[in-house]
Design an enzyme around this catalytic site. Structure first.
Site, mmCIF file in Angstrom:
data_model
loop_
_atom_site.group_PDB
_atom_site.id
_atom_site.type_symbol
_atom_site.label_atom_id
_atom_site.label_comp_id
_atom_site.label_asym_id
_atom_site.label_seq_id
_atom_site.Cartn_x
_atom_site.Cartn_y
_atom_site.Cartn_z
ATOM 1 N N HIS A 1 0.852 -1.197 0.000
ATOM 2 C CA HIS A 1 0.000 0.000 0.000
ATOM 3 C C HIS A 1 0.888 1.247 0.000
ATOM 4 C CE1 HIS A 1 -2.820 3.059 1.328
ATOM 5 N NE2 HIS A 1 -3.779 2.249 0.903
ATOM 6 N N GLU B 1 0.747 3.895 1.577
ATOM 7 C CA GLU B 1 1.082 4.431 2.909
ATOM 8 C C GLU B 1 2.209 3.629 3.548
ATOM 9 O OE1 GLU B 1 -2.944 4.523 4.431
ATOM 10 O OE2 GLU B 1 -3.393 6.135 3.016
ATOM 11 N N SER C 1 -10.404 7.106 -3.184
ATOM 12 C CA SER C 1 -11.613 7.922 -3.041
ATOM 13 C C SER C 1 -12.853 7.315 -3.683
ATOM 14 C CB SER C 1 -11.358 9.342 -3.575
ATOM 15 O OG SER C 1 -10.365 9.984 -2.780
HETATM 16 C C1 PEP Z 1 -6.824 3.168 0.375
HETATM 17 O O1 PEP Z 1 -6.176 3.603 1.293
HETATM 18 O O2 PEP Z 1 -6.569 2.036 -0.068
HETATM 19 C C2 PEP Z 1 -7.855 4.020 -0.204
HETATM 20 C C3 PEP Z 1 -8.248 3.747 -1.407
HETATM 21 O O3 PEP Z 1 -8.328 5.052 0.577
HETATM 22 P P1 PEP Z 1 -9.565 6.028 0.234
HETATM 23 O O4 PEP Z 1 -10.665 5.179 -0.320
HETATM 24 O O5 PEP Z 1 -9.915 6.665 1.533
HETATM 25 O O6 PEP Z 1 -9.068 7.000 -0.792
#
Ligand code: PEP
Length: 247
Positions: free
Chosen positions: A93, A95, A206
């Protein structure tokens, strides 16, 4: 189609009730060919997996260590996740790549560990905004795929999540044309590497009830990886309902 929720470091106090709500809606989704997966923080996996046993709602993790066991304080291995009841794990991911400096080589090692533990392995890739602005998005993702997928990977237990970094948690999404271009390119790469394997390619960044239908209808989009909107059963199930089912 797979709708996967990534709870990140959230879910204290409200998580159990929201998970129960998701459990209540999982059979309806499954009857339309839509599989639901929730990836909560590590500590919730065991309890959630017990609740969901025998249901179509799967429980996964957000990361794993590449080693099977050993002196790695604070880490959790793929076999420990499997023993707790997880059936899937997210690796790479953005992050993790940003906060923990994880590179493609490490992601590939984690993918090997996940597969050895028989976990469905969701490998994340995605370009930054600067890379997209420079016209490099497709090349960056191709490079990440080449580096993050081990040669030994079992395509039957593999999922790719395309998550543009600039779309994660920002409320912004690429155009459906841009999603189609990227998913088409990823699909072509996977077809070359694993002929005939039909590896699902999730879109993430998102996704919410109001945009899920148009994103999930894009060619080569095999589902969604959902962050913020996966924390509420109502929103998560609304996204699942927006998914084109096969029944
Ligand atoms: C994610 O972290 O995998 C993600 C897609 O977050 P969000 O849907 O909040 O953009």
């Amino acid at each position: 189609m797979l709708i996967a929720g990534n709870w990140k470091m959230n879910g204290a106090a409200t998580g159990a009730a929201e998970f129960d709500g998701m459990l209540a809606g999982a059979s309806e989704a499954a009857s339309r060919g839509v599989d639901l997966l929730v990836c909560p923080p590590f500590t919730m996996i065991g309890a959630f997996a017990l609740k969901a046993a025998g249901s179509p709602l799967s429980v996964g993790a957000q990361d794993c260590h590449f080693a099977e066991k050993g002196a790695h304080t604070g880490d959790v291995s793929a076999p420990i996740l499997a023993e707790a009841g997880a059936s899937a794990v997210i690796v790479g991911h953005s992050e993790r790549r940003t906060d923990h400096g994880e590179d493609d080589g490490l992601v590939a090692k984690k993918a090997v560990a996940a597969q050895q533990a028989k976990l469905k392995t969701i490998v994340c890739v995605g370009e930054t905004e600067a890379e997209r602005d420079a016209g490099d998005a497709v090349a960056v993702v191709a490079r990440q795929l080449a580096g993050s997928l081990p040669a030994s990977v079992n395509p039957q237990n593999l999922v790719i999540a395309y998550e543009p970094v600039w779309a994660i948690g920002t409320g912004r999404t690429p155009s459906t044309d841009d999603v189609a271009t990227m998913h088409g390119a990823i699909s072509q790469t996977l077809d070359t590497q694993f002929p005939g394997s039909a590896i699902p390619i999730l879109y993430g960044g998102s996704v919410k009830p109001s945009n899920a239908a148009e994103l999930l209808a894009v060619p080569h989009v095999g589902g969604a990886l959902v962050g913020g909107a996966s924390l509420k059963a109502e929103d998560f199930l609304a996204i699942a309902r927006a998914a084109p089912g096969n029944g």
